[in-house]
Every structure is written in C-alpha cells, then in structure tokens.
Enzyme design. Sequence first.
Site, PDB file in Angstrom:
ATOM      1  N   GLY A  18       0.822  -1.211   0.000  1.00 48.58           N
ATOM      2  CA  GLY A  18       0.000   0.000   0.000  1.00 48.58           C
ATOM      3  C   GLY A  18       0.853   1.257   0.000  1.00 48.58           C
ATOM      4  N   GLN A 115     -15.241  -9.317   1.285  1.00 44.94           N
ATOM      5  CA  GLN A 115     -14.956  -8.210   0.365  1.00 44.94           C
ATOM      6  C   GLN A 115     -15.730  -8.363  -0.942  1.00 44.94           C
ATOM      7  OE1 GLN A 115     -10.687  -7.576   0.203  1.00 44.94           O
ATOM      8  NE2 GLN A 115     -10.644  -6.904   2.322  1.00 44.94           N
ATOM      9  N   HIS A 190      -0.281 -17.396  -9.933  1.00 38.86           N
ATOM     10  CA  HIS A 190       0.808 -16.555  -9.409  1.00 38.86           C
ATOM     11  C   HIS A 190       1.471 -17.336  -8.279  1.00 38.86           C
ATOM     12  CE1 HIS A 190       3.248 -13.380  -7.898  1.00 38.86           C
ATOM     13  NE2 HIS A 190       2.588 -13.305  -6.764  1.00 38.86           N
TER      14      HIS A 190
END
Length: 328
Positions: A18, A115, A190
Amino acid sequence: MAKAPMRVAVTGAAGQIGYALLFRIAAGEMLGKDQPVILQLLEIPDEKAQKALKGVMMEIEDCAFPLLAGMQAHSDPMTAFKDVDVALLVGARPRGPGMERADLLSANAQIFTAQGRALNAVASRNVKVLVVGNPANTNAYIAMKSAPDLPRENFTAMLRLDHNRALSQIAAKTGKPVSSIEKLFVWGNHSPTMYADYRYATIDGKSVKDMINDPVWNNDVFLPTVGKRGAAIIEARGLSSAASAANAAIDHVRDWVLGTNGKIVTMGIPSNGEYGIPKDVMFGFPVTTENGKYKIVEGLEIDEYSQGKIKITLDELEGERAGVQHLL
C-alpha cells in the site's frame, strides 16, 4: 473540461505494498495524468493499523497531489467500496509460522468472501477489481464467486509481477532493453508453478527463442528464477517484494483501463474454456486490452512441453479451488 474523479479503493492500505502504491496512484500513474482520483482506503479495524493508515494519509496530503480529489480511511468494506470504480485488494492474511496451506486458504476465504459481498452490494456495477493479496488467483476466484451481481470478467488476479520478472530476465539474458521485448506472457497461477512463455516473443522482430536457443537454460534457470523470485527477495531483503508488486498492480490496472495498443500483456482472469482451461478458473492468460475490456489472444499453438507446464499450474489451481469450495 476536467474529468469527474474516479473512486479507487485500496485494501491493506497501511501495509508495505500500500505504501509503495498509494503515492503513485495519487500522482496519476495508474489512471492517467488528467484523471482525478478519490482514494477510499481500507485497513483492519485494529487501533494500530488505523493509526498507521492515518500517518500514511498525512504523508499523501503533504504531497499536495493536484489529481487527488479526496481521501478517506475505512475499517469496513461496506463503506470503503461505496461506488468505487477500481478496487485493489492488496490486504491478505500472510502465512504465519506453522500455518498449513489449508489454514491460509481458509483464513483468506473469509476475508475475500466478505470483500466480494461488499463489492457486490455497494461498488459501481463496472468496478474493475484486481486481487494482489496471495494466494491471488484463488482469492480473486473467491471474491468473484461472492459477487454474483457483478460481471465475472470484472475480477482479475495479478500475474503482472511474474510477467515483469520474466521480461527483466529475458532482457538480461539477451542484453536487449526490456522495452524491445514483445509477445512474452505467463500462463497460470501466481506461484512458483507459473509458466512464463517466450516461444512467441520477439525483440525488434526477431525470435527470442531462436536468439537464446537454450532449452536447458529455459527449464533449469529461467523458469525457476522467475517462479521463485519472491522467495529470493525475502531471503535477501528480509521482507517480501512490495515496490515491485505495487508497480505491477499499476501496470495491470493502467493497461486494463487505458489499453495496450495491441501489445500483449498477462492478466489473471476467469477462464471461459480457452486453451482447455475449465470455466471460472482464475488463470494467467496472454491478453490485449482496449476500451476498458481485455481479450485473450487466441490461436497460439501449445507444444507438448508447454502443455505439461500448463497442466502443473492448472492442477495446483484446481487443488486450491477444491480447498475453498466448501467455504463459498
């Protein structure tokens, strides 16, 4: 006329990635130098995390970014995701000491189910979602499955870090600039099983495969170096790759929103059965993007070696998907 601001949510906003990401978004590097942004920043409802987030926001304020049209701190995804146009899901549960992969999957399933539901409830119907937090492909799959009212193609996982890592290794091997390499891409998860594929890649129109012409290097040096690069960085730095992950997130969203002008890039996206990958598996594919939409590059021949590599990464993803199915 000035553009209306775009709302960008970032989760795990006070974390390492972030911190490497927010200043660049506010500077216009992700959505364009003429596009104002409102940052809607989510951190866990923990006093220490919220305090750290306030500190990051103070620094962002002190940059006086002309494109920053607003910024808020949140501890609830239902408010953080309100009307967002882009959501970068960076925060995830890291693997702690003695934690099994199954524990990690289930801890993250809770986060990404919540989320996904919040995005489903309150985000823009055209929201573009990028999952960065690992295991990124499976977390993106969970979020997508938890948001049935949003188009499934709006959910993506970050394979761009693997893509960029592969580019830099090819540049180092050939002695050519990264900018001259085209048509390189990455298949799959990934994770260390990802398959970086340069069979179609060119440098100034010449075949990279012919230039390198070294299958042993490809199998024993190139693929392990790209696949295990994250671990090598932790070993060297004592911390996981943050700035390079943030950079890849910016590349991914910028190309998705602004287009690649015919250039092939890698995105983790829900399959529709292309190249034999089962529907809904969140898989790294070669894509081009235009007008905010991505399109898989079709018609590439998959030789026997590549089929084997793709099967390994697909099997891993299918295993992860099976491991979270009961939680959805």
